[in-house]
Design an enzyme around this catalytic site. Structure first.
Site, short mmCIF file in Angstrom:
data_model
loop_
_atom_site.label_atom_id
_atom_site.label_comp_id
_atom_site.label_asym_id
_atom_site.label_seq_id
_atom_site.Cartn_x
_atom_site.Cartn_y
_atom_site.Cartn_z
N ILE A 33 0.82 -1.21 0.00
CA ILE A 33 0.00 0.00 0.00
C ILE A 33 0.87 1.27 0.00
O ILE A 33 0.40 2.35 -0.38
CB ILE A 33 -0.95 -0.01 1.23
N ASN A 88 11.61 -8.59 7.14
CA ASN A 88 11.96 -7.98 8.42
C ASN A 88 11.39 -8.78 9.59
O ASN A 88 10.24 -9.23 9.53
CB ASN A 88 11.41 -6.55 8.48
N HIS A 101 6.03 -11.89 6.14
CA HIS A 101 5.85 -11.49 4.73
C HIS A 101 7.22 -11.24 4.12
O HIS A 101 8.16 -10.84 4.79
CB HIS A 101 4.96 -10.25 4.60
P1 AMP Z 1 7.25 -4.51 7.36
O1 AMP Z 1 7.64 -3.09 7.74
O2 AMP Z 1 8.35 -5.35 6.86
O3 AMP Z 1 6.47 -5.17 8.49
O4 AMP Z 1 6.26 -4.34 6.13
C1 AMP Z 1 4.89 -4.10 6.24
C2 AMP Z 1 4.43 -3.57 4.93
O5 AMP Z 1 3.03 -3.72 4.85
C3 AMP Z 1 4.73 -2.08 4.70
O6 AMP Z 1 5.55 -1.93 3.55
C4 AMP Z 1 3.34 -1.47 4.52
O7 AMP Z 1 3.33 -0.46 3.55
C5 AMP Z 1 2.52 -2.67 4.09
N1 AMP Z 1 1.10 -2.60 4.40
C6 AMP Z 1 0.52 -2.28 5.56
N2 AMP Z 1 -0.83 -2.33 5.44
C7 AMP Z 1 -1.10 -2.73 4.18
C8 AMP Z 1 -2.29 -2.98 3.45
N3 AMP Z 1 -3.50 -2.84 4.01
N4 AMP Z 1 -2.18 -3.37 2.16
C9 AMP Z 1 -0.97 -3.50 1.58
N5 AMP Z 1 0.20 -3.28 2.23
C10 AMP Z 1 0.14 -2.90 3.50
#
Ligand code: AMP
Ligand code: ZN
Length: 138
Positions: A33, A88, A101
């Site tokens: 997102i 991460n 993820h």
């Molecule tokens: P991390 O910081 O490695 O935990 O990555 C989490 C990622 O999830 C970030 O890059 C956010 O931009 C992404 N994210 C959070 N909420 C959503 C959502 N609803 N849809 C898509 N990506 C998301």
């Protein structure tokens, strides 16, 4: 396996929309997102595992196969010049969503931000390296 407070579990259940580009019985891949670059994708197991250490072995193996499939598609269809794969674990490492993820971040020769997935370096003495090696060895 689901955590009712987890945003990715809600996305997998269809309770929150996503830009899904790939789905199978065990994984979903969707556009981030808040993308670092055009095509930044997250690969998410459908079961809730908080991080890499909690991932079961079968899901761990499949995750890399899904990453390979999507990375291949990215190289062929986006016109990117490379890809960073990032993952991460823990707040200190930048994890903000506690559902395992993998980030696939397409890279382009004209990227604005050259520091994406970059890091600086530290020096350790030979004794320190030996101690670190002992600590980490199996
Ligand atoms: P991390 O910081 O490695 O935990 O990555 C989490 C990622 O999830 C970030 O890059 C956010 O931009 C992404 N994210 C959070 N909420 C959503 C959502 N609803 N849809 C898509 N990506 C998301
Ligand atoms: Zn979850």
């Amino acid at each position: 396996m689901r955590d009712d407070k987890c945003i990715f579990c809600k996305i997998i259940a269809g309770e929150i929309p996503s830009n899904t580009i790939y789905e199978d019985d065990d994984f979903k891949a969707m556009l981030d997102i808040d993308p670092a670059t055009k095509g930044h994708t997250l690969i998410i197991p459908k079961n809730h595992y908080a991080n890499l250490m909690e991932l079961d072995d079968e899901a761990a193996s499949k995750a890399l196969l899904v990453a390979k499939k999507i990375a291949t598609k990215m190289m062929g269809s986006l016109g990117c010049d490379g890809i960073n794969m990032a993952q991460n674990n823990g707040i200190v490492a930048g994890q903000t969503v506690n559902h395992f993820h993998i980030h696939l971040i397409p890279r382009y020769k004209n990227d604005k931000d050259k520091t994406i997935c970059g890091w600086s370096h530290q020096s350790f003495t030979a004794d320190e390296m030996a101690e670190i090696k002992n600590t980490l060895s199996f």
